[in-house]
Design an enzyme around this catalytic site. Structure first.
Site, PDB file in Angstrom:
ATOM      1  N   ASP A 127     -26.990 -12.056 -33.000  1.00 50.82           N
ATOM      2  CA  ASP A 127     -27.122 -11.192 -31.845  1.00 50.82           C
ATOM      3  C   ASP A 127     -25.808 -11.188 -31.071  1.00 50.82           C
ATOM      4  OD1 ASP A 127     -26.961 -13.427 -30.128  1.00 50.82           O
ATOM      5  OD2 ASP A 127     -29.140 -13.577 -29.951  1.00 50.82           O
ATOM      6  N   ARG A 128     -25.758 -10.482 -29.970  1.00 53.59           N
ATOM      7  CA  ARG A 128     -24.490 -10.303 -29.278  1.00 53.59           C
ATOM      8  C   ARG A 128     -24.012 -11.569 -28.577  1.00 53.59           C
ATOM      9  NH1 ARG A 128     -23.324  -7.712 -24.420  1.00 53.59           N
ATOM     10  NH2 ARG A 128     -24.570  -8.425 -22.686  1.00 53.59           N
TER      11      ARG A 128
END
Lengths: 146, 146, 146, 146
Positions: free
Chosen positions: C25-26
């Protein structure tokens, strides 16, 4: 991990994977969107098996986002099946990397994919030419079928 | 988007969502791992509806990773069902945020979740106390049930 | 595919996997919800390596849905890392199968999981005792640590 | 849920969605594979808003698997952004349903998609013509742009 196999047209990289429950949907087959991650895993292993670690390329400032994805679904893949993803490169690397992929179960071709990625400079965010050593190695290994 | 509902114990936030095909598995129910994203979407909307945009908190240097997730699956959710995620806060915010979540279909409680998140300073990577305005607002709104 | 390793407490099953881009994920780490599929892949391989093919069990009328999942996140896993999932069984099989899992990177324990699954009769949809041969084999192999 | 908007070429269906953390990757954008589920959610809502519940169609014996998916990625979508998926039908329904989709953020077109689905008889597993009422309604509503 995978292996290279020689064909009449050139080398192809073969990556094995097992279908997880998480990948299936209620039609009792692999969800059509799940193949994006299958093809991603396969091409990263193709690069690794050719001596290029994509995570390392990123750290050194070369990103490789997908700009086009085409998937044709011919037959369903089922839970727990062991699949092969066959990958080769369609034309010499420019600022783009164009791949042809086949997801196979034994002799059956289940899904055919075309993926176009673009080499991007991590700091400027702009497209750039493929690293020279990468282009050369891919060609010398026979992975470019053009 | 969601709404706050008053109960005898305090306020609860209610977030609506629709089960996608991608979320199902071949047992014809929502894959057990898919609830992590349902609960994530719900708590982000709870914060937003209370005036806090998590994406903005991140830009200002406060991360909020999950350190614990407990899910108890009581009944299956099915494709295309419209579900509600009910969320409230279990105890006053410290460096941790502890949530109780219920995934419901009408009156039925399908899944019960407990999620613990920790406030982390983006630059140092170390835990820190919850932002004061956040702690205060959550309490004043009645979302903290302790 | 995986292997069994002897410890002072009993046998543990070790399953290797590689973190995909799709799993990140980011926050530049594995999304917390992605571990559900990691643990699922690991326990299916544990069964297979012990002689039991879960897909076959399903065809013969035994389902094994997850009824509880607890995950404690200690350290982040990153893109492209090669992880091991260590799995053993916590107590003798009844109508439930309770697993302890550790996601490791070398000596580091990144995530600890507890998964409870229930044996269900496919036609009636009701819980039933674990298949006798499965219970016995798991115990004889030393995979049950109670 | 969504709405129909009139354009010079015909009606288009607009579906709103919010980017979840689970959809992002470490390049800090929506993972390219995640759009498959976005487009799926959008077309199911298009059908629903036109009076056809896909889950009901399935129960009545009409499946609609994806046989082709083409995605062109123009600009990245980011965490927490509110996106619109615009969907219309490319040609009159036969045994196939061909959709044109655009994922937009305000005026920006981020991703363009073409999805081909095939109507399949649930019991025989063979392709069949689209239900007559569906074909007719889609045309009458102006959703077919051919």
């Amino acid at each position: 991990m995978g292996m290279f196999i020689a064909t009449v047209a050139g080398q192809v990289h073969v990556h094995d994977l097992r279908v997880r429950y998480a990948d299936t949907d209620r039609m009792d087959m692999v969800y059509h969107g799940a193949y994006a991650a299958y093809l991603e895993a396969a091409r990263v292993e193709m690069l690794r098996d050719a001596g290029f670690v994509y995570a390392q390329m990123e750290r050194e400032g070369t990103l490789l986002p997908v700009v086009q994805l085409e998937l044709t679904y011919k037959k369903p893949a089922r839970y727990d099946e062991e699949l092969e993803v066959h990958t080769h490169i369609v034309q010499p690397l420019t600022s783009k990397l164009e791949l042809h992929c086949e997801v196979r179960r034994g002799e059956d071709i289940l899904v055919v994919g075309r993926v176009v990625l673009v080499f991007v400079d991590g700091s400027s965010g702009r497209p750039k030419r493929a690293p020279e050593t990468l282009s050369q190695t891919m060609s010398e290994m026979g992975l470019v079928w053009s």
